[in-house]
Design a protein around this motif. Sequence first.
Motif, PDB file in Angstrom:
ATOM      1  N   THR A  39       0.848  -1.191   0.000  1.00 21.01           N
ATOM      2  CA  THR A  39       0.000   0.000   0.000  1.00 21.01           C
ATOM      3  C   THR A  39       0.878   1.233   0.000  1.00 21.01           C
ATOM      4  O   THR A  39       1.974   1.253   0.565  1.00 21.01           O
ATOM      5  CB  THR A  39      -0.909  -0.002   1.256  1.00 21.01           C
ATOM      6  OG1 THR A  39      -0.087  -0.026   2.395  1.00 21.01           O
ATOM      7  CG2 THR A  39      -1.868  -1.155   1.225  1.00 21.01           C
ATOM      8  N   MET A  40       0.386   2.253  -0.648  1.00 22.90           N
ATOM      9  CA  MET A  40       1.152   3.499  -0.760  1.00 22.90           C
ATOM     10  C   MET A  40       0.589   4.531   0.190  1.00 22.90           C
ATOM     11  O   MET A  40      -0.620   4.612   0.393  1.00 22.90           O
ATOM     12  CB  MET A  40       1.062   4.057  -2.182  1.00 22.90           C
ATOM     13  CG  MET A  40       1.862   3.289  -3.164  1.00 22.90           C
ATOM     14  SD  MET A  40       2.028   4.280  -4.622  1.00 22.90           S
ATOM     15  CE  MET A  40       1.469   3.140  -5.811  1.00 22.90           C
ATOM     16  N   THR A  41       1.493   5.347   0.697  1.00 28.02           N
ATOM     17  CA  THR A  41       1.063   6.458   1.536  1.00 28.02           C
ATOM     18  C   THR A  41       0.587   7.581   0.623  1.00 28.02           C
ATOM     19  O   THR A  41       0.807   7.566  -0.600  1.00 28.02           O
ATOM     20  CB  THR A  41       2.230   6.960   2.418  1.00 28.02           C
ATOM     21  OG1 THR A  41       3.235   7.469   1.554  1.00 28.02           O
ATOM     22  CG2 THR A  41       2.777   5.854   3.295  1.00 28.02           C
ATOM     23  N   GLY A  42      -0.039   8.578   1.202  1.00 25.87           N
ATOM     24  CA  GLY A  42      -0.543   9.722   0.422  1.00 25.87           C
ATOM     25  C   GLY A  42       0.582  10.447  -0.308  1.00 25.87           C
ATOM     26  O   GLY A  42       0.442  10.885  -1.442  1.00 25.87           O
ATOM     27  N   ASP A  43       1.709  10.576   0.376  1.00 27.96           N
ATOM     28  CA  ASP A  43       2.855  11.262  -0.237  1.00 27.96           C
ATOM     29  C   ASP A  43       3.386  10.471  -1.418  1.00 27.96           C
ATOM     30  O   ASP A  43       3.712  11.050  -2.464  1.00 27.96           O
ATOM     31  CB  ASP A  43       3.956  11.439   0.816  1.00 27.96           C
ATOM     32  CG  ASP A  43       5.093  12.306   0.302  1.00 27.96           C
ATOM     33  OD1 ASP A  43       4.803  13.372  -0.290  1.00 27.96           O
ATOM     34  OD2 ASP A  43       6.275  11.910   0.473  1.00 27.96           O
ATOM     35  N   GLN A  44       3.420   9.161  -1.292  1.00 28.82           N
ATOM     36  CA  GLN A  44       3.907   8.323  -2.392  1.00 28.82           C
ATOM     37  C   GLN A  44       2.949   8.382  -3.573  1.00 28.82           C
ATOM     38  O   GLN A  44       3.377   8.419  -4.722  1.00 28.82           O
ATOM     39  CB  GLN A  44       4.071   6.873  -1.912  1.00 28.82           C
ATOM     40  CG  GLN A  44       5.249   6.681  -0.978  1.00 28.82           C
ATOM     41  CD  GLN A  44       5.319   5.281  -0.410  1.00 28.82           C
ATOM     42  OE1 GLN A  44       4.289   4.621  -0.222  1.00 28.82           O
ATOM     43  NE2 GLN A  44       6.533   4.833  -0.104  1.00 28.82           N
TER      44      GLN A  44
END
Length: 194
Positions: A2-7
């Motif tokens: 899963t990706m963070t918002g920044d990523q």
Amino acid sequence: MTMTGDQKYRMSGLRRFMSRGLTPRQHDARKGMSRLGCTMAATAVFCMAPIWESRAAPPELPTRPVLTLAVAQRIAAAAQGEAERIHATGVIAVVDDAGEVIVQIRMDNAYMRASGKLAPEKARSAVMFRRPTAVLEAAIAGKRPALATARGFVMMKGGEPIFVGDQLVGGVGVSVDTPDHDEQIAQAGLAAIK
């Protein structure tokens, strides 16, 4: 994974750069260049202000008199009047301080065909040497025969420099029937502005 918002934000930006054909590093470099460009432009405007102010007041340059068309015509007319008075027809030329013809008059029934070339060249020679061509002719006949080797000059009577005060502004050249008439007519032209 899963990706963070920044990523996610970086990935969307990466897609955008890639669609333009740019890598993130190229994009950052361009962004930096545009900032640098704005900074340089602002600096240039700020630094150029003193130069613009100095251009508002140009340095004072020396002035000098020049031979105008009206004055050249007056000299030529006076010379032509003298030529007609003594019945000597030919060519009268008035040149500026660079030896360029301002006025040239070819009278009816000019005595010699060569006069069309001789008159302006006598005037130009008087300007270039800053003295009457009669002086040059006398120098060649006397103590300075080597002067004859100066190419491109006509060192025969009939050329007179034109001075305003001590400033050379031009010359007058005359070619009619005799050297003495050439000189007399050229001097009559000069007398019109004295």
